[in-house]
Structure formats: structure tokens, C-alpha cells
Design a protein around this motif. Structure first.
Motif, PDB file in Angstrom:
ATOM      1  N   ARG A  62     -78.171  16.636  31.893  1.00  0.00           N
ATOM      2  CA  ARG A  62     -78.451  15.207  32.082  1.00  0.00           C
ATOM      3  C   ARG A  62     -79.643  14.753  31.238  1.00  0.00           C
ATOM      4  O   ARG A  62     -79.735  13.579  30.882  1.00  0.00           O
ATOM      5  CB  ARG A  62     -78.711  14.917  33.545  1.00  0.00           C
ATOM      6  N   SER A  63     -80.544  15.659  30.904  1.00  0.00           N
ATOM      7  CA  SER A  63     -81.704  15.265  30.101  1.00  0.00           C
ATOM      8  C   SER A  63     -81.275  14.728  28.731  1.00  0.00           C
ATOM      9  O   SER A  63     -81.988  13.918  28.135  1.00  0.00           O
ATOM     10  CB  SER A  63     -82.701  16.413  29.958  1.00  0.00           C
ATOM     11  N   SER A  64     -80.109  15.123  28.240  1.00  0.00           N
ATOM     12  CA  SER A  64     -79.596  14.559  26.990  1.00  0.00           C
ATOM     13  C   SER A  64     -79.289  13.078  27.174  1.00  0.00           C
ATOM     14  O   SER A  64     -79.660  12.240  26.339  1.00  0.00           O
ATOM     15  CB  SER A  64     -78.329  15.286  26.539  1.00  0.00           C
ATOM     16  N   PHE A  65     -78.633  12.751  28.259  1.00  0.00           N
ATOM     17  CA  PHE A  65     -78.334  11.347  28.568  1.00  0.00           C
ATOM     18  C   PHE A  65     -79.629  10.558  28.741  1.00  0.00           C
ATOM     19  O   PHE A  65     -79.770   9.451  28.218  1.00  0.00           O
ATOM     20  CB  PHE A  65     -77.471  11.265  29.833  1.00  0.00           C
ATOM     21  N   ASP A  66     -80.582  11.133  29.458  1.00  0.00           N
ATOM     22  CA  ASP A  66     -81.869  10.464  29.676  1.00  0.00           C
ATOM     23  C   ASP A  66     -82.599  10.220  28.358  1.00  0.00           C
ATOM     24  O   ASP A  66     -83.218   9.163  28.171  1.00  0.00           O
ATOM     25  CB  ASP A  66     -82.754  11.285  30.614  1.00  0.00           C
TER      26      ASP A  66
ATOM     27  N   VAL B  68     -80.938   7.253  26.690  1.00  0.00           N
ATOM     28  CA  VAL B  68     -81.274   6.017  27.401  1.00  0.00           C
ATOM     29  C   VAL B  68     -82.716   5.591  27.104  1.00  0.00           C
ATOM     30  O   VAL B  68     -83.011   4.402  27.007  1.00  0.00           O
ATOM     31  CB  VAL B  68     -81.043   6.177  28.926  1.00  0.00           C
ATOM     32  N   ALA B  69     -83.611   6.538  26.931  1.00  0.00           N
ATOM     33  CA  ALA B  69     -85.005   6.209  26.614  1.00  0.00           C
ATOM     34  C   ALA B  69     -85.175   5.807  25.146  1.00  0.00           C
ATOM     35  O   ALA B  69     -86.021   4.967  24.823  1.00  0.00           O
ATOM     36  CB  ALA B  69     -85.902   7.401  26.931  1.00  0.00           C
ATOM     37  N   THR B  70     -84.379   6.378  24.268  1.00  0.00           N
ATOM     38  CA  THR B  70     -84.539   6.139  22.832  1.00  0.00           C
ATOM     39  C   THR B  70     -83.902   4.834  22.375  1.00  0.00           C
ATOM     40  O   THR B  70     -84.465   4.137  21.519  1.00  0.00           O
ATOM     41  CB  THR B  70     -83.940   7.314  22.030  1.00  0.00           C
TER      42      THR B  70
ATOM     43  N   GLY C  37     -77.929  10.224  16.698  1.00  0.00           N
ATOM     44  CA  GLY C  37     -77.062  10.275  17.880  1.00  0.00           C
ATOM     45  C   GLY C  37     -76.571  11.684  18.172  1.00  0.00           C
ATOM     46  O   GLY C  37     -76.607  12.140  19.318  1.00  0.00           O
ATOM     47  N   PHE C  38     -76.106  12.377  17.131  1.00  0.00           N
ATOM     48  CA  PHE C  38     -75.666  13.766  17.307  1.00  0.00           C
ATOM     49  C   PHE C  38     -76.803  14.628  17.845  1.00  0.00           C
ATOM     50  O   PHE C  38     -76.603  15.488  18.700  1.00  0.00           O
ATOM     51  CB  PHE C  38     -75.176  14.355  15.987  1.00  0.00           C
TER      52      PHE C  38
END
Length: 109
Positions: free
Chosen positions: A81-85, A88-90, A59-60
């Protein structure tokens, strides 16, 4: 977080120009738990404890995915935002793996 309002936040290590992101702590947790899981034969409850710590490390690490890709601190920008994406994908993939493994290992099946 580099905010002086939350100096107690885990991963908020800053010394002069050096700032250690929580990505570093995530990688350390992933490596430590992965190595311990492979190098030892942990018994209950240690297997579960290692799994939880491994998940926290993941998660970190995924939370700072944009930093991996851009090699810049873009956490609070549009590129962040790519961190959030990535999370969400993982998450659905990880849930699928856990559910499939749990059903395959279930006693009596």
C-alpha cells in the motif's frame, strides 16, 4: 506482473530466477529523459515528448515504491500500500509545481 496470463505486459521480463520489475524501466526512462533534457536544448515538440516520457518513468518508479523501501516484492500485500500512498502524495505536489511554473512562464504576465 508475473502472471503467465499476461506475458505481453511491459516490464514483465522474467528469465529463470530473475524478474525485472517495471521499477527498472522507470529508472531508465527517468535517467534517459533527464539527461537528454539537460544535455540538449530540445525544441517543440521534443520538450513535451521528453516531459511525457519522464512522467511515465516517474509513474513506473513510484508504482514500485514499496519495493524500494522493503527490498522485497510486496506489491500485492498490505505493505504494498505504501506504493499507492507515495503516488497519492506525489501527484498533488507535481500538479502544484506544474501549475506554478505554467503561470510563471505564461507570456504577457
Amino acid at each position: 506482473m508475473r502472471s503467465p496470463k499476461v506475458p505481453w505486459w511491459p516490464g514483465s521480463v522474467t528469465s529463470g530466477d530473475l524478474h525485472i520489475h517495471h521499477l527498472v524501466w522507470g529508472i531508465i526512462l527517468l535517467l534517459l529523459c533527464g539527461f537528454l533534457g539537460f544535455a540538449t536544448t530540445p525544441r517543440d515538440p521534443w520538450t513535451e515528448i521528453l516531459a511525457v516520457l519522464f512522467g511515465i518513468g516517474a509513474g513506473f518508479t513510484l508504482d514500485e515504491f514499496a519495493l524500494w523501501v522493503r527490498l522485497q516484492d510486496v506489491y500485492w500485500s498490505e505493505e504494498g500500500r505504501s506504493s499507492f500512498d507515495a503516488v497519492v502524495a506525489t501527484v498533488p505536489f507535481a500538479l502544484l509545481v506544474v501549475l506554478c511554473l505554467a503561470s510563471a512562464v505564461r507570456p504577457g504576465s
